[in-house]
Design a protein around this motif. Structure first.
Motif, PDB file in Angstrom:
ATOM      1  N   ASP A  95       0.826  -1.216   0.000  1.00 30.16           N
ATOM      2  CA  ASP A  95       0.000   0.000   0.000  1.00 30.16           C
ATOM      3  C   ASP A  95       0.858   1.263   0.000  1.00 30.16           C
ATOM      4  O   ASP A  95       0.339   2.367   0.155  1.00 30.16           O
ATOM      5  CB  ASP A  95      -0.946   0.013   1.206  1.00 30.16           C
ATOM      6  N   GLY A  96       2.180   1.075  -0.142  1.00 34.19           N
ATOM      7  CA  GLY A  96       3.082   2.218  -0.185  1.00 34.19           C
ATOM      8  C   GLY A  96       3.527   2.711   1.177  1.00 34.19           C
ATOM      9  O   GLY A  96       4.252   3.700   1.278  1.00 34.19           O
ATOM     10  N   ILE A  97       3.097   2.049   2.247  1.00 36.13           N
ATOM     11  CA  ILE A  97       3.490   2.414   3.617  1.00 36.13           C
ATOM     12  C   ILE A  97       4.231   1.248   4.235  1.00 36.13           C
ATOM     13  O   ILE A  97       3.761   0.102   4.196  1.00 36.13           O
ATOM     14  CB  ILE A  97       2.256   2.760   4.471  1.00 36.13           C
ATOM     15  N   CYS A  98       5.400   1.536   4.817  1.00 37.88           N
ATOM     16  CA  CYS A  98       6.233   0.482   5.401  1.00 37.88           C
ATOM     17  C   CYS A  98       5.694   0.103   6.772  1.00 37.88           C
ATOM     18  O   CYS A  98       5.763   0.894   7.710  1.00 37.88           O
ATOM     19  CB  CYS A  98       7.677   0.958   5.521  1.00 37.88           C
ATOM     20  N   ASP A  99       5.118  -1.100   6.868  1.00 43.93           N
ATOM     21  CA  ASP A  99       4.596  -1.586   8.147  1.00 43.93           C
ATOM     22  C   ASP A  99       5.538  -2.580   8.802  1.00 43.93           C
ATOM     23  O   ASP A  99       5.672  -2.586  10.026  1.00 43.93           O
ATOM     24  CB  ASP A  99       3.228  -2.243   7.931  1.00 43.93           C
ATOM     25  N   CYS A 100       6.178  -3.443   8.036  1.00 39.79           N
ATOM     26  CA  CYS A 100       7.134  -4.420   8.575  1.00 39.79           C
ATOM     27  C   CYS A 100       8.518  -3.773   8.597  1.00 39.79           C
ATOM     28  O   CYS A 100       8.934  -3.142   7.617  1.00 39.79           O
ATOM     29  CB  CYS A 100       7.173  -5.682   7.721  1.00 39.79           C
TER      30      CYS A 100
END
Length: 427
Positions: A95-100
């Motif tokens: 989604d374009g957002i770094c979560d991991c």
């Protein structure tokens, strides 16, 4: 020989390497080793294995798309080597957002994610190591406080026994002083009755005509006048009424004044009969026997009051000590040291109860029935105890009107079970 190798190659080509399936944890890899088909983990459907992670949701539980955002109920597993692994909703994949922190969730997006797991792991390890040092020191201090609490508890118990013995001794003294006071009052009453009884009583108490004459002779001029009689003699049955001029003259034998000789034949005879008049105020107040009896009664009353006050004080101390000993200070009396401590926060609530979890009852305190709140009920405070090397109030909040929450740090809140928590070895 070439034929055998070829068969083996064909046999193993039917398996998909579960290590290449994105978004699954090691505990779920066993579900992704099917040969040609995949069984949804909820058992609802079998699909060809090539449909796993094909960006199309086939299974209701989303288990066929662990590495894509196709399934609304799916979740993606962040391996996060070097830090803590965790799951994120599959909708966050690419989604374009770094979560991991290992950037594995953005494998096919324009986002340029950096692998920060090692740095995060280092920080967490440093934090956990600091927490462990705090815990170790807190447990050491807690043990000291437990030992102090046990000694203090024994001292309080010994103090209670001593006070109870003092109370028993005072009870005996109290009964003795009550008896003495009663006896002194009885003797005083007997002396007073003897003086009021008349001539025989007065003579029995060594009461002299001269002493009565001197008592009535206020100006000490050797004679008793009408005014002196009116000032110090009253009717037996009507003490409030003053004698009239005629009544006073009659008691003086018709003259306006009399000397000691005439006093013997007139007023003295009337006084000794005791049926019509008597000397005002306390009859025979100057009599030495009555004065001694009165002083003895006052002395015994004073002594009794002192013993009663001492007995009441000791019983109050016993009551206060029993209330303190009845409080739950923890399984090892570790919270007893807080009983005499004051921390710079003024509150007016009274102790309510321990309100921690079933696993740790002593992790929370509740104070109730504080000062009335404007347009509301009484103030209450919940104190949460946390492990620390110092005993101090860390924070105070008011999440709702007149409902306060406090964070109180103290070594006695440290629990050995906390040492089991930490960073996994693979970090």
């Amino acid at each position: 020989m070439r034929f055998q190798v070829l068969v083996a190659a064909v046999f193993w080509s039917g398996f998909v390497d579960s290590r290449k399936v994105r978004g699954i944890s090691s505990s779920y890899k066993r579900f992704y080793k099917e040969r040609k088909s995949f069984l949804c983990i909820d058992g609802s459907k079998i699909i060809p294995f090539e449909q796993v992670n094909d960006d199309y949701c086939d299974c209701e539980d989303g288990s066929d798309e662990p590495g894509t955002s196709a399934c609304p109920r799916g979740r993606f597993y962040c391996t996060n080597l070097g830090f803590r692994p965790h799951y994120i909703p599959s909708s966050r994949v690419n989604d374009g957002i770094c979560d991991c922190c290992d950037a594995s969730d953005e494998y096919n997006s324009p986002a340029h994610c950096q692998n920060t797991c090692w740095n995060l792991g280092q920080k967490e390890r440093a934090y956990v190591e600091g927490q462990m040092r705090t815990l170790d020191e807190g447990l050491r201090l807690k043990q000291q406080l437990i030992e102090e609490g046990v000694l203090l508890w024994r001292e309080k118990q010994a103090q209670l026994r001593e006070l109870q013995q003092v109370a028993e001794d005072l009870q005996i003294k109290l009964e003795e002083h009550r008896r003495r006071k009663h006896e002194a009052e009885r003797l005083k009453e007997q002396t007073l009755k003897a003086l009021e009884a008349g001539d025989s009583g007065l003579r029995h108490q060594n009461r002299t005509v001269t002493s009565i004459f001197q008592l009535l002779d206020s100006d000490k001029d050797g004679s008793i006048t009408v005014d002196e009689v009116k000032a110090k003699v009253v009717l037996v049955h009507d003490e409030e009424r003053l004698l009239s001029e005629d009544e006073a003259l009659g008691l003086l034998g018709g003259g306006h004044q009399i000397d000691l000789t005439k006093f013997r034949r007139t007023l003295w005879d009337v006084l000794t009969r005791g049926d019509s008049v008597k000397i005002k105020d306390t009859p025979g107040s100057d009599d030495p026997h009555l004065e001694a009896a009165d002083k003895a009664a006052e002395w015994e009353a004073t002594n009794l009051k002192k013993v009663e006050e001492a007995y009441e004080t000791v019983n109050m101390e016993i009551s206060d000590l029993r209330k303190k000993l009845a409080i739950d200070y923890g399984t090892d009396w570790e919270f007893l040291f807080l009983n005499s401590q004051c921390y710079k926060l003024q509150v007016y609530e009274t102790w309510g109860m321990w309100a921690g979890t079933p696993k740790n009852q002593y992790s929370q305190m509740v104070y109730e029935n504080g000062e009335p709140c404007w347009q509301g009920g009484s103030r209450t405070t919940t104190v949460t105890l946390t492990c620390g090397t110092e005993t101090a109030l860390r924070s105070v909040k008011e999440p709702s009107k007149c409902q306060y929450i406090m964070d109180f740090q103290t070594p006695v809140a440290c629990q050995p079970v906390l040492k089991q928590r930490g960073v996994h070895s693979e970090l």
